[in-house]
Design a protein around this motif. Structure first.
Motif, PDB file in Angstrom:
ATOM      1  N   PHE A   1      65.950 123.162  28.521  1.00 25.05           N
ATOM      2  CA  PHE A   1      67.378 122.875  28.387  1.00 25.05           C
ATOM      3  C   PHE A   1      68.197 123.947  29.097  1.00 25.05           C
ATOM      4  CE2 PHE A   1      71.537 123.074  26.429  1.00 25.05           C
ATOM      5  CZ  PHE A   1      71.910 121.746  26.393  1.00 25.05           C
ATOM      6  N   GLY A   2      67.940 125.214  28.787  1.00 29.44           N
ATOM      7  CA  GLY A   2      68.673 126.311  29.434  1.00 29.44           C
ATOM      8  C   GLY A   2      68.464 126.341  30.932  1.00 29.44           C
ATOM      9  N   PHE A   3      67.251 126.016  31.359  1.00 33.30           N
ATOM     10  CA  PHE A   3      66.939 125.994  32.784  1.00 33.30           C
ATOM     11  C   PHE A   3      67.645 124.829  33.478  1.00 33.30           C
ATOM     12  CE2 PHE A   3      64.477 125.049  36.542  1.00 33.30           C
ATOM     13  CZ  PHE A   3      64.182 126.299  37.060  1.00 33.30           C
ATOM     14  N   LEU A   4      67.454 123.628  32.936  1.00 35.20           N
ATOM     15  CA  LEU A   4      67.978 122.428  33.595  1.00 35.20           C
ATOM     16  C   LEU A   4      69.498 122.328  33.542  1.00 35.20           C
ATOM     17  CD1 LEU A   4      65.280 119.843  32.479  1.00 35.20           C
ATOM     18  CD2 LEU A   4      65.650 120.737  34.790  1.00 35.20           C
ATOM     19  N   ILE A   5      70.108 122.814  32.484  1.00 39.01           N
ATOM     20  CA  ILE A   5      71.568 122.777  32.422  1.00 39.01           C
ATOM     21  C   ILE A   5      72.141 123.694  33.498  1.00 39.01           C
ATOM     22  CG2 ILE A   5      72.098 124.586  30.703  1.00 39.01           C
ATOM     23  CD1 ILE A   5      73.555 121.117  30.514  1.00 39.01           C
ATOM     24  N   SER A   6      71.422 124.764  33.802  1.00 39.89           N
ATOM     25  CA  SER A   6      71.846 125.667  34.875  1.00 39.89           C
ATOM     26  C   SER A   6      71.583 125.061  36.253  1.00 39.89           C
ATOM     27  CB  SER A   6      71.123 127.014  34.746  1.00 39.89           C
ATOM     28  OG  SER A   6      71.445 127.634  33.518  1.00 39.89           O
ATOM     29  N   VAL A   7      70.522 124.291  36.372  1.00 42.68           N
ATOM     30  CA  VAL A   7      70.227 123.607  37.632  1.00 42.68           C
ATOM     31  C   VAL A   7      71.293 122.552  37.910  1.00 42.68           C
ATOM     32  CG1 VAL A   7      68.627 121.980  38.741  1.00 42.68           C
ATOM     33  CG2 VAL A   7      67.734 124.028  37.631  1.00 42.68           C
ATOM     34  N   LEU A   8      71.678 121.806  36.866  1.00 44.78           N
ATOM     35  CA  LEU A   8      72.689 120.762  37.036  1.00 44.78           C
ATOM     36  C   LEU A   8      74.008 121.334  37.537  1.00 44.78           C
ATOM     37  CD1 LEU A   8      72.471 118.293  34.032  1.00 44.78           C
ATOM     38  CD2 LEU A   8      72.282 117.754  36.440  1.00 44.78           C
ATOM     39  N   LYS A   9      74.461 122.359  36.872  1.00 43.95           N
ATOM     40  CA  LYS A   9      75.712 122.992  37.252  1.00 43.95           C
ATOM     41  C   LYS A   9      75.639 124.438  36.794  1.00 43.95           C
ATOM     42  CE  LYS A   9      80.637 122.395  37.217  1.00 43.95           C
ATOM     43  NZ  LYS A   9      81.770 121.591  36.799  1.00 43.95           N
ATOM     44  N   GLU A  10      75.891 125.336  37.699  1.00 43.08           N
ATOM     45  CA  GLU A  10      75.816 126.764  37.390  1.00 43.08           C
ATOM     46  C   GLU A  10      76.641 127.072  36.141  1.00 43.08           C
ATOM     47  OE1 GLU A  10      74.268 130.532  38.234  1.00 43.08           O
ATOM     48  OE2 GLU A  10      73.943 128.742  39.445  1.00 43.08           O
ATOM     49  N   LYS A  11      75.986 127.630  35.137  1.00 39.61           N
ATOM     50  CA  LYS A  11      76.644 127.956  33.875  1.00 39.61           C
ATOM     51  C   LYS A  11      76.537 129.457  33.623  1.00 39.61           C
ATOM     52  CE  LYS A  11      77.177 123.620  32.451  1.00 39.61           C
ATOM     53  NZ  LYS A  11      78.404 122.978  32.725  1.00 39.61           N
ATOM     54  N   SER A  12      77.510 129.975  32.898  1.00 45.39           N
ATOM     55  CA  SER A  12      77.427 131.369  32.473  1.00 45.39           C
ATOM     56  C   SER A  12      76.478 131.442  31.281  1.00 45.39           C
ATOM     57  CB  SER A  12      78.806 131.888  32.073  1.00 45.39           C
ATOM     58  OG  SER A  12      79.255 131.228  30.900  1.00 45.39           O
ATOM     59  N   LEU A  13      76.057 132.642  30.942  1.00 43.39           N
ATOM     60  CA  LEU A  13      75.187 132.822  29.792  1.00 43.39           C
ATOM     61  C   LEU A  13      75.891 132.329  28.526  1.00 43.39           C
ATOM     62  CD1 LEU A  13      72.646 133.842  28.391  1.00 43.39           C
ATOM     63  CD2 LEU A  13      73.669 136.129  28.355  1.00 43.39           C
ATOM     64  N   LEU A  14      77.155 132.649  28.380  1.00 49.48           N
ATOM     65  CA  LEU A  14      77.893 132.239  27.195  1.00 49.48           C
ATOM     66  C   LEU A  14      77.961 130.712  27.072  1.00 49.48           C
ATOM     67  CD1 LEU A  14      79.443 133.217  24.733  1.00 49.48           C
ATOM     68  CD2 LEU A  14      81.516 133.226  26.125  1.00 49.48           C
ATOM     69  N   LYS A  15      78.208 130.012  28.181  1.00 54.81           N
ATOM     70  CA  LYS A  15      78.255 128.543  28.142  1.00 54.81           C
ATOM     71  C   LYS A  15      76.878 127.953  27.823  1.00 54.81           C
ATOM     72  CE  LYS A  15      82.251 127.562  31.007  1.00 54.81           C
ATOM     73  NZ  LYS A  15      82.755 126.962  32.234  1.00 54.81           N
ATOM     74  N   THR A  16      75.829 128.572  28.358  1.00 53.20           N
ATOM     75  CA  THR A  16      74.476 128.098  28.076  1.00 53.20           C
ATOM     76  C   THR A  16      74.148 128.286  26.597  1.00 53.20           C
ATOM     77  OG1 THR A  16      73.781 128.626  30.325  1.00 53.20           O
ATOM     78  CG2 THR A  16      72.035 128.341  28.699  1.00 53.20           C
TER      79      THR A  16
END
Length: 179
Positions: free
Chosen positions: A107-122
């Motif tokens: 989840f943390g990996f793929l949500i970042s792949v979909l759209k660059e997210k900050s650590l706080l948003k992740t």
């Protein structure tokens, strides 16, 4: 003898219904938002969606219609004490913690792949997704006599930790790929 086969058939129908809903949602999202996107965006979203289906399969499927009533086992299925199962040395507690962390790393990996997210948003998205799962399990537990799902604060914590690990894994993979 025939009556013992009825529940199994009902369960199969519930899974067919659940997967049908998920396929319909994917089709609606595809035609509304993805049709004009690049092939790369479609693949990223499809991988993430497939991952979400796997998580839903192991956590809250089959989807059930929540009805009014009370499960006498409800209070036994609710845990608001973090890591209580480990402290009490319940069988399988450590394994459950590890599996919950592992389940949310993608989840943390793929949500970042979909759209660059900050650590706080992740962290927030991991927490909210896990909270949704646990609240759904809580609703199932309190309204269904047959529900074996539990609502556990430890799951929210460990899922969120898994999302954080996935975020840092994405950052590491991206760093290596850029070099």
């Amino acid at each position: 003898i025939m009556s013992s086969f009825v529940p199994r058939w009902d369960i199969k129908l519930e899974y067919i219904f659940s997967f049908s809903i998920l396929i319909l949602v994917y089709i609606l999202i595809y035609y509304k938002n993805l049709k004009s996107k690049s092939r790369k965006s479609k693949i990223k979203f499809s991988l993430f969606y497939f991952y979400i289906i796997i998580v839903l399969f192991f956590t809250i499927m089959p989807f059930r219609i929540i009805h009014i009533g009370e499960n006498e086992l409800f209070y036994q299925r609710l845990n608001l004490v973090p890591f209580r199962d480990i402290y009490n040395n319940y069988r399988g507690a450590r394994k459950d913690v590890i599996l919950n962390i592992l389940m949310f790393i993608p989840f943390g990996f793929l949500i970042s792949v979909l759209k660059e997210k900050s650590l706080l948003k992740t962290i927030l998205l991991s927490f909210l997704c896990s909270l949704f799962i646990e609240i759904t399990q809580l609703l199932y537990a309190c309204t269904s006599i047959t529900s074996t799902r539990t609502c556990d604060i430890t799951d929210i914590i460990t899922n969120t930790i898994g999302g954080i690990i996935g975020f840092f894994l994405y950052k590491l993979v991206r760093l290596i790929a850029n070099k």
